[in-house]
Design an enzyme around this catalytic site. Structure first.
Site, short mmCIF file in Angstrom:
data_model
loop_
_atom_site.label_atom_id
_atom_site.label_comp_id
_atom_site.label_asym_id
_atom_site.label_seq_id
_atom_site.Cartn_x
_atom_site.Cartn_y
_atom_site.Cartn_z
N ASN A 10 -2.27 6.64 -0.27
CA ASN A 10 -3.14 6.77 -1.61
C ASN A 10 -4.41 5.05 -1.93
O ASN A 10 -3.50 4.66 -1.45
CB ASN A 10 -2.23 6.54 -2.64
CG ASN A 10 -2.72 5.73 -4.30
OD1 ASN A 10 -3.73 6.19 -4.50
ND2 ASN A 10 -2.31 5.01 -4.82
N LYS A 12 -5.78 4.33 -3.75
CA LYS A 12 -6.22 4.07 -5.26
C LYS A 12 -7.79 3.76 -5.03
O LYS A 12 -8.16 4.37 -4.66
CB LYS A 12 -5.23 2.46 -5.12
CG LYS A 12 -3.86 2.53 -4.73
CD LYS A 12 -3.26 1.43 -5.16
CE LYS A 12 -1.47 0.80 -4.36
NZ LYS A 12 -0.92 0.73 -4.65
N HIS A 96 1.85 7.59 -11.21
CA HIS A 96 1.30 6.48 -10.51
C HIS A 96 2.55 5.42 -11.90
O HIS A 96 1.92 5.77 -12.82
CB HIS A 96 0.55 6.40 -10.30
CG HIS A 96 0.16 5.50 -8.43
ND1 HIS A 96 0.81 3.95 -9.65
CD2 HIS A 96 0.79 5.50 -7.17
CE1 HIS A 96 0.76 3.51 -8.08
NE2 HIS A 96 1.43 3.88 -6.61
N GLU A 98 1.39 2.88 -11.95
CA GLU A 98 0.58 1.95 -12.02
C GLU A 98 -0.17 2.24 -12.99
O GLU A 98 -0.70 1.79 -14.19
CB GLU A 98 -1.19 1.46 -10.89
CG GLU A 98 -0.44 0.20 -10.13
CD GLU A 98 -0.96 0.55 -8.70
OE1 GLU A 98 -1.74 1.45 -8.63
OE2 GLU A 98 -0.24 0.52 -7.71
N GLU A 166 8.89 5.66 -6.00
CA GLU A 166 8.40 4.55 -5.89
C GLU A 166 9.27 3.35 -6.86
O GLU A 166 8.62 3.14 -8.00
CB GLU A 166 6.87 4.60 -6.06
CG GLU A 166 6.13 5.40 -5.40
CD GLU A 166 4.79 6.18 -5.34
OE1 GLU A 166 4.15 5.10 -3.73
OE2 GLU A 166 4.33 5.49 -6.16
N GLY A 172 3.25 -2.86 -3.59
CA GLY A 172 1.93 -3.64 -2.92
C GLY A 172 2.78 -4.74 -2.83
O GLY A 172 2.20 -5.35 -2.37
N SER A 212 5.68 -0.02 -0.04
CA SER A 212 5.43 -0.78 1.20
C SER A 212 6.06 -0.32 2.01
O SER A 212 6.63 -0.11 3.62
CB SER A 212 6.50 -2.40 1.60
OG SER A 212 5.40 -3.26 -0.21
C1 PEP Z 1 1.75 3.53 -3.95
O1 PEP Z 1 0.53 2.45 -4.74
O2 PEP Z 1 1.99 4.45 -3.89
C2 PEP Z 1 2.12 2.00 -2.39
C3 PEP Z 1 3.00 2.92 -2.10
O3 PEP Z 1 2.27 1.03 -1.99
P1 PEP Z 1 1.98 0.66 -0.67
O4 PEP Z 1 1.94 1.27 -0.02
O5 PEP Z 1 1.11 -0.61 -0.57
O6 PEP Z 1 2.93 -0.58 -2.08
#
Ligand code: PEP
Length: 249
Positions: A10, A12, A96, A98, A166, A172, A212
């Site tokens: 992703n 983003k 997601h 976000e 997630e 992040g 992460s």
């Molecule tokens: C994501 O935004 O789907 C995600 C898993 O981000 P990150 O790997 O940066 O934590």
């Protein structure tokens, strides 16, 4: 029933044409297991989808990061599932955290979006996950079950759905869930699908982990029996994404 390992990237709201070309060139040069072993899908911002689709190696696929909840029309700023289908974009990420948290997308809205995207022939990476506050309050399963229930209420065919667990506190932040934490939620989610959808859907639906994930922690996570792959944010913009794909082996 075997579940093929799935690795999504992703990107983003990141990238310039130059940066996108650089990432694609790294991906195209990477040595990874065959498509029989792992399905790889990267998700650039909408504006770069045609560029990435046309320049990416054919064994990797692309996903949009969102789409509108219904047929397109007077919805300024939105992109419809029909448009993605028209561009032969096979996948879309929906729900997601976000978007759930910043843009206030509700469980029901996400469920409607998943159902509409599927009805237009797209495959969906449907995201769920609890906040730190919810985890600390002991309501992780209640939260992810409610998010999954809102999807299950609208979806009858799960063949084209990948469920991405997630935890918001891991996205992040550099604070990855431990393999045991991820396995616990994935296994509970599978039990939820078994009890509330069907044993077949529970056995065949891929439940991937996001939050992460890096080259350093992916192997241990991938070894968990109910972790069927990853949705990767930050590390999907870096060459280490190739190493994460290799954790499928
Ligand atoms: C994501 O935004 O789907 C995600 C898993 O981000 P990150 O790997 O940066 O934590």
């Amino acid at each position: 029933m075997g579940r093929k390992f799935f690795v999504g990237g992703n990107w983003k709201c990141n990238g310039t044409i130059e940066e996108v070309n650089k990432i694609v060139s790294t991906l195209n040069g990477g040595e990874v297991p065959s498509q029989d072993v792992v399905e790889v899908v990267v998700s650039p911002p909408f504006v770069f989808l045609p560029l990435v689709k046309s320049s990416l190696r054919p064994d990797f696929h692309v996903a949009a990061q969102n789409c509108w909840v219904n047929k397109g029309g007077a919805f300024t700023g939105e992109v419809s599932a029909e448009m993605l289908d028209n561009l032969s974009i096979p996948w879309v990420i929906i729900g997601h955290s976000e978007r759930r948290l910043i843009l206030k997308e509700s469980n029901e809205f996400v469920g409607d979006k998943v159902a509409y995207a599927l009805s237009q022939g797209l495959k969906v990476i449907a995201c769920i996950g609890e906040t730190l506050e919810q985890r600390e309050a002991g309501s992780t399963m209640e939260v992810v079950a409610a998010q999954t229930k809102a999807i299950a209420a609208k979806v009858s065919n799960w063949t084209d759905v990948v469920l991405a667990y997630e935890p918001v506190w891991a996205i992040g932040t550099g604070k990855v869930a431990t393999p045991a934490q991820a396995q616990e939620v994935h296994s509970e989610l599978r039990k939820w699908l078994q009890a509330n959808v069907s044993p077949d859907v529970a056995a065949s639906t891929r439940i991937i982990y996001g939050g992460s994930v890096t080259a350093a922690n992916c192997k241990e996570l991938a070894a968990q029996p109910d972790v069927d792959g990853f949705l990767v944010g930050g590390a999907s913009l870096k060459p280490e994404f190739i190493d994460i794909i290799k954790s499928a082996e």
